[in-house]
Enzyme design. Structure first.
Site, short mmCIF file in Angstrom:
data_model
loop_
_atom_site.label_atom_id
_atom_site.label_comp_id
_atom_site.label_asym_id
_atom_site.label_seq_id
_atom_site.Cartn_x
_atom_site.Cartn_y
_atom_site.Cartn_z
N ALA A 139 -18.00 15.11 3.06
CA ALA A 139 -17.76 14.31 1.86
C ALA A 139 -18.66 14.76 0.72
CB ALA A 139 -17.98 12.84 2.17
N ASP B 215 0.84 -1.20 0.00
CA ASP B 215 0.00 0.00 0.00
C ASP B 215 0.87 1.23 0.00
OD1 ASP B 215 -2.53 -1.08 0.02
OD2 ASP B 215 -2.42 -1.49 2.18
N LYS C 172 -12.42 26.37 0.34
CA LYS C 172 -11.21 25.65 -0.07
C LYS C 172 -11.64 24.20 -0.32
CE LYS C 172 -9.55 23.05 2.63
NZ LYS C 172 -9.31 22.54 3.98
N ASP D 105 -7.70 -6.49 3.44
CA ASP D 105 -6.48 -7.08 2.89
C ASP D 105 -6.45 -8.60 3.06
OD1 ASP D 105 -5.36 -4.71 2.10
OD2 ASP D 105 -4.32 -4.38 4.00
N GLU E 211 -5.15 17.08 6.55
CA GLU E 211 -4.80 18.00 5.46
C GLU E 211 -5.10 19.43 5.85
OE1 GLU E 211 -6.45 15.18 4.95
OE2 GLU E 211 -5.44 14.08 3.36
N PHE F 166 -15.56 20.51 6.59
CA PHE F 166 -15.41 19.69 5.39
C PHE F 166 -16.40 18.52 5.47
CE2 PHE F 166 -13.69 16.08 3.12
CZ PHE F 166 -13.26 16.66 1.94
N THR G 59 -19.93 18.06 0.15
CA THR G 59 -19.52 19.33 -0.45
C THR G 59 -18.08 19.27 -0.95
OG1 THR G 59 -18.76 20.19 1.67
CG2 THR G 59 -21.04 20.65 1.05
N ARG G 60 -17.26 18.44 -0.33
CA ARG G 60 -15.83 18.34 -0.61
C ARG G 60 -15.16 19.71 -0.52
NH1 ARG G 60 -14.43 15.84 -5.73
NH2 ARG G 60 -16.39 16.61 -6.54
N MET G 61 -15.69 20.53 0.40
CA MET G 61 -15.12 21.86 0.62
C MET G 61 -15.23 22.18 2.09
SD MET G 61 -16.39 24.40 -2.39
CE MET G 61 -18.11 24.16 -2.15
#
Lengths: 540, 692
Positions: free
Chosen positions: B378, B306, B399, B526, B347, B376, B380-382
């Site tokens: 998922a 990975d 952003k 996995d 991030e 933030f 709007t991803r902003m």
């Protein structure tokens, strides 16, 4: 040393190097591809064994009642059981050991229909087994190794017959005898009466040489002027000894798609052969010098000479052929030792047609097993994993012939029936006996001369050794091929040790010499090696 | 498990000297056919010696040969005992941590104290600060720091929490803080620790396929030499009966020859090599579930790993602000900072960090009014913030992913400047992730989020490549990003936008093409790939499912550990190969020592010297001394090579031909020449001491 001795040897080696790849490519084209009715290893092996068993039974019957059969101008009698068994085994196993004189013991019918046929069929058997093994190692799906019947007919019709025809025509044109007449009484220039035998020799000699058979039409084999009349027949006969075995290395390379590996095997064989020739020649020269002669000519034809005799003796024993153009008993001791070692190694330096290469493959498996370990990888050959069972069969095939050589010789030397046949005693006696058993178990068939092998003890004993030498190798290699055929072929990676590098050739030679030499060093020491020392120390 | 690092300790050797005697039991000897033959030889010479003594013809040399033959067996026993001893010491240390404890079992919401041996799969138990975890299981509730030093030797505590890939806990480890509820996943006696102990102790009993193949070869060689030695007297008897002198074929000489010829060096050390291979892995904190897996590790062609956590640090972090035309860097940085205030993802925090440290933007929002932050999500991803600045202008900074921000800007009537788009593409093609910052309908610029490749990883892949192993990186990133990281990290290939099932498919594909595949994983998804891979290394920090599926467990949870694993596998095979070659090559010199001595009475000339003397190329003093020297050398070489067997031959990752050349030179040529020197030296000592 006379350097002109090297010329015929050089010419011979050059011709082999040029001709082998050409013939090998042709054979690969003839036998490549997949066909219908393919057999798995059990069926293939069954077909081969059945075919050989039938051939054996037929030949034995024929030999035992040859007096009732046609083409018997000299009135040869039917053979007794032990001798018939020995001859039948001998020709079916591609050994062609002869404990009898061909021209007086056998009818022309027996020679042609009996022995001549087996000369072709036993050679075809060897090549067919090799081709099956090749398919086992090169394929990675299915379980089939080809069709034994198709393979054998293609080998006979496409390789052996045309080549034999070509050689026979040249031989006849050179004056080799080919007739159905009976022996002739002639008056020589000195006014003496001499019996000159006749018979269909040339056709027999061609396949005798090409098919690594070696059973001469005449007792003196290729030392006989009617069996080997001119320098050209001598050269061609020597070439024919290893022509097909050499070519098969290239066939193997093409069929497995590993041409450079095929070449490496060929180079290995050439190197070992050249070492043998060099040692023999050296031994002839120092031995002659030790007794104050320019050459050791006892047992050699003056018209053939030392170099060509030694070239032949080394090549014929390397090639499991067994035909001779000089008496090996009279070779210098170390040259005789080289001949013996060639056979003791299992007839893998060129070796018999087909059988030489599949024998060599066993040593390759041994070598890649050790080198695989030494580079830290689970051993594989041509991308196929080698497991414990493969290893077991490879070892059986390598040990069984050696065991019969040692045990046979030990019994011959310590029993009265064994000893009574010996001509010499001491070191040379040991060589005589050792040679006979090595020749039998190696499926070579040449004789050292001196030993009277036409006794019940030797006919039966050597017959058994010939059977072991042939089938204790064929059965294991076909089993290995059958186990490997369906195994997935591992991709070559940077971690795989290449089987075509000079280093590989060196290691293969090392493995062959060490494993072979370790097994036979003590007995060779008691025979030819000590004899050579005695000779050089002036002990004779 | 961190036991003494020296190859052999004094206590270990003393114990091995004792255990070596126990191993004379026929049941033990039978396991090594080569050594069994030596023992038979020793028995034969002993009997011959006793018969001689009763006849009144005692030979000091025969006695010495007999003793050295017994010594040969004993030395091989010692080698095995030393290897086993190291494993036993480790097993004992592990066993101490496997004490039975009580467990607080949850029954219908109430706690009930039971013995840990009474637990079953599916039971729920509670562990709090200071509790020993009774059995292996998965955390289903809570988070705790756990001391796993009993297993890993690592004293720093690890975090175990419910859900995710760090939910597995191991029996025998201790909870250091907080409270967790564990669902037991194994029956008592089958726990991880039990299996490790079983592996460590049972290492010597399982023979691997390769070991069996090698044993077959050794047995074959032994059979050959038994034949040689048995038939030899027939030849010499013939020679002496025909008046050519006599050879010494007494039992002691024949047995000496036999024992010298059969591959005793490798035969005596074979099991020690195997045991110590497992042991070396354990020392690097990897538990192999079978010896077969260790060998397979040496053959690996492809390694799947990975990206996240293995090649790169887990999280991307902001590395640069790329302003749009007409926007200053500090304006962009300030806007990005403000927009990220409500973004608690790693991030988002890295953006705040970068703005603070490189653009000196500090808590500017204290000057702002009417601040409304948007976290933030998922969908709007902003993320962003609406506020009014000191000058009274209202702002709507956002952003986020380039396309999401563009859509928002376009919806407000703005547009994406061409330069910004170019900058974003450039960032993406360099393997980083571009985030776009906007204020209302105005695009301010791009933030580059970089994947940080771990230091030294490139060198490790380089090393793997030298071993002949290709590395394949698996990542959920887009192909562009994946390619850039692959280039930076030096992997050979990558799978971008990978779904969990892609790993399994890739492994199957590689295997069908005849390659051996190793896979490192920790997550539950996995598990199928770990099970399919030829070598599946599960991280100890991973889930129970992953640990069950792999055939090796890395207790340190260090993905680059595979290099050590592969090296150990290769070393194991190489050591076997090297010592086999050495053993066979040794025979040449032994022949030259023993045969001339044995045949010294054959073909004796008028000068009283046998022509065989010419083969005594070492110039050994006397036949007796020659034979004795060979036997002693043969016995002592086993002792001399024990450290090598335990340590393994040196392995440097380099081309196969170079490796082979080196090993052939050292062990092949060395094996050919060393005994000539050794036997000659022993001969000098023996003659000086008058022993023969």
């Amino acid at each position: 040393m006379d350097l002109t001795q090297l010329i015929p040897i050089g010419v011979f080696l050059l011709l082999i190097v040029v001709l082998s790849p050409l013939l090998g490519t042709y054979i690969a084209r003839l036998l490549g591809g997949e066909g219908a009715d393919e057999m798995d290893w059990k069926q293939y092996l069954g077909a081969i064994l059945t075919f050989n068993a039938v051939g054996f039974g037929f030949l034995m019957c024929l030999l035992m009642c040859q007096q009732y059969l046609p083409l018997n101008p000299d009135g040869a009698k039917g053979l007794d059981l032990a001798l018939a068994f020995n001859i039948a085994v001998s020709f079916v196993t591609n050994t062609n050991w002869q404990s009898y004189a061909g021209e007086t013991t056998l009818s022309q019918f027996s020679q042609m229909v009996g022995l001549g046929t087996q000369n072709f069929l036993s050679a075809a058997t060897g090549i067919a087994v090799l081709v099956a093994v090749t398919r086992g190692l090169s394929r990675s799906t299915g379980a089939s190794l080809g069709n034994a019947w198709r393979d054998m007919s293609r080998i006979v019709l496409g390789i052996l017959l045309p080549l034999s025809l070509l050689f026979a025509v040249i031989f006849v044109s050179e004056g080799m005898v080919q007739s159905f007449d009976s022996a002739r009484q002639i008056t020589t220039v000195e006014g003496l009466q001499q019996t000159v035998p006749a018979g269909p020799a040339a056709s027999q000699i061609a396949i005798k040489q090409l098919g690594t058979n070696g059973g001469g039409y005449f007792n003196a084999n290729s030392a006989h002027p009617l069996e080997n009349p001119t320098p050209l027949t001598n050269l061609l006969s020597t070439l024919a000894l290893i022509l097909i075995p050499g070519a098969l290395c290239f066939t193997y390379g093409i069929m497995t798609n590993q041409r450079r590996h095929g070449l490496a095997l060929f180079v290995t064989m050439i190197v070992l052969l050249t070492i043998g020739i060099g040692t023999s020649l050296w031994s002839e020269n120092v031995s002659a010098a030790a007794i104050g002669e320019t050459a050791l000519m006892e047992g050699k034809e003056t018209r053939i000479g030392v170099a060509e005799s030694v070239l032949w003796s080394t090549t014929t024993t390397a090639a499991s052929n067994g035909s001779v153009n000089a008496m090996h008993s009279s070779l210098s001791p170390a040259a005789g030792g080289v001949a013996m070692l060639n056979m003791m190694l299992g007839e893998i330096v060129f070796g018999g047609v087909g059988s030489g290469l599949y024998g060599m493959i066993l040593f390759v498996i041994l070598t890649v097993f050790l080198t695989g370990l030494m580079v830290g990888r689970t051993p594989e050959y041509l991308g196929k994993r080698i497991d414990a069972v493969d290893m077991r069969w490879a070892i059986v095939a390598i040990i069984a012939p050696s065991a019969s050589m040692l045990i046979g010789s030990a019994l011959s030397l310590t029993t009265d029936v064994g000893r009574s046949s010996m001509l010499h005693s001491g070191a040379h006696g040991v060589s005589e006996v050792l040679y006979a058993w090595a020749s039998a178990a190696g499926n070579n068939g040449s004789a050292f001369a001196g030993l009277n092998a036409n006794t019940t003890f030797y006919n039966i004993g050597i017959g058994i050794a010939m059977l072991i030498g042939r089938y204790a190798v064929i059965i294991p290699v076909v089993i290995i091929a059958g186990r490997m055929v369906s195994r997935i072929r591992m991709k070559e990676s940077a971690g795989t040790f290449p089987t075509h590098s000079p280093l590989f050739v060196l290691l293969l030679i090392g493995t062959i010499l060490i494993v072979g030499a370790l097994t036979f060093f003590p007995v060779l020491l008691m025979g030819p090696l000590v004899e050579q020392v005695q000779l050089m120390q002036g002990g004779f | 498990m961190a036991i003494t690092s020296s190859v052999m300790s004094r206590a270990l050797i003393v114990q091995a000297l004792k255990d070596g005697i126990v191993k004379f039991h026929p049941r033990e000897l039978r396991r090594s056919p080569v050594m069994a033959i030596v023992a038979i030889g020793a028995v034969a010479t002993s009997i011959a010696l006793i018969v001689d003594i009763t006849k009144g013809s005692f030979s000091g040399v025969d006695l010495q040969i007999t003793l050295w033959l017994w010594g040969t067996v004993y030395f091989a026993n010692i080698a095995e005992s030393i290897a086993e001893g190291r494993g036993k010491a480790q097993a004992d240390a592990l066993r101490r941590s496997r004490q039975t404890t009580t467990a607080r079992k949850m029954v219908h919401g109430a706690e009930q104290v039971v013995g840990s041996s009474e637990l079953h799969v599916g039971d729920l138990v509670v562990c709090e600060t200071g509790d020993l975890i009774p059995l292996d299981g998965d955390v289903i509730d809570g988070i705790a720091s756990v001391d796993e030093s009993a297993i890993t030797g690592e004293s720093a505590p690890v975090i175990r929490e419910s859900g995710g890939d760090r939910s597995a806990v191991t029996g025998g480890t201790r909870v250091l803080s907080d409270r967790i509820v564990i669902r037991i996943s194994v029956e008592p006696g089958q726990a991880f620790l039990d299996r490790i102990i079983g592996m460590v102790e049972g290492a010597q009993r399982q023979r691997t396929p390769n070991e069996i193949a090698l044993s077959t070869l050794l047995i074959g060689l032994t059979v050959v030499f038994v034949l040689v030695v048995i038939t030899l007297p027939f030849f010499t008897q013939y020679l002496s009966s025909t008046g050519n002198g006599s050879a010494d074929t007494s039992i002691s000489v024949l047995m000496a020859l036999l024992v010298c010829l059969i591959p005793t060096t490798i035969g005596g050390l074979l099991s020690a090599i195997g045991i110590s291979g497992m042991d070396r892995l354990l020392r690097s904190n990897v538990v192999a579930m079978s010896g077969r897996a260790v060998e397979a590790a040496g053959d690996i062609d492809v390694l799947l790993l990975d990206k996240t956590g293995t090649i790169t640090f887990g999280n991307r972090s902001a590395s640069e602000f790329l302003p749009a035309p007409g926007v200053s860097v500090s304006d962009l940085a300030r806007a990005a900072y403000t927009a990220s205030l409500a973004d608690e993802t790693p991030e988002g925090r890295s953006i705040v960090h970068l703005a603070r440290h490189t653009h000196n933007i500090r808590d500017a929002h204290e000057d702002l009014r009417d601040v409304v932050t948007h976290a933030f999500t998922a969908q709007t991803r902003m993320s962003g913030a609406d506020f009014v600045d000191v000058s009274g202008t209202s702002h709507h900074v956002r952003k986020g992913a380039a396309d999401a921000v563009e859509a928002a800007v376009v919806a407000l009537g703005g547009s994406m400047p061409k330069d910004v788009r170019t900058a974003a593409d450039k960032v993406a093609s360099a393997g980083s992730t571009p985030l776009v910052v906007s204020d209302g309908d105005r695009v301010l610029g791009v933030i580059e989020l970089k994947d940080i490749v771990k230091g030294g990883i490139r060198e490790r892949f380089e090393r793997l490549r030298l071993m002949g192993i290709r590395t394949v990186m698996i990542t959920g990133d887009n192909p562009l990003t994946a390619a850039a990281i692959a280039a930076e990290a030096g992997v050979d290939d990558f799978i971008a936008e990978a779904k969990p099932e892609d790993k399994l498919a890739r492994i199957r594909l590689e295997q069908s093409q005849g390659r051996l595949v190793a896979m490192i994983g920790d997550g539950t998804n996995d598990a199928p790939a770990l099970a399919q891979a030829d070598v599946g290394v599960a991280m100890n920090s991973g889930t129970q499912a992953a640990r069950e599926a792999g055939n090796m467990i890395d207790l340190d949870s260090n993905p680059t550990k595979l290099i050590e694993i592969v090296e150990t596998g290769k070393q194991l095979l190489m050591t076997r190969g090297a010592l086999t070659t050495f053993s066979i090559a040794n025979d040449v010199s032994k022949y030259f020592a023993i045969l001339p001595a044995m045949f010294a009475g054959l073909y004796v000339g008028s000068d009283g010297i046998s022509p065989m003397e010419i083969f005594n190329i070492m110039g050994l003093a006397s036949p007796q001394s020659a034979i004795l020297s060979a036997v002693i050398f043969n016995a002592l070489i086993i002792i001399a090579l024990i450290p090598l067997a335990l340590r393994g031959v040196t392995y440097k990752p380099q081309g196969v031909s170079a490796v082979l050349r080196r090993n052939v030179l050292v062990y092949g040529l060395g094996g050919l020449l060393i005994p000539f020197v050794g036997i000659k030296l022993l001969d000098i000592i023996i003659s000086a001491l008058g022993l023969a």
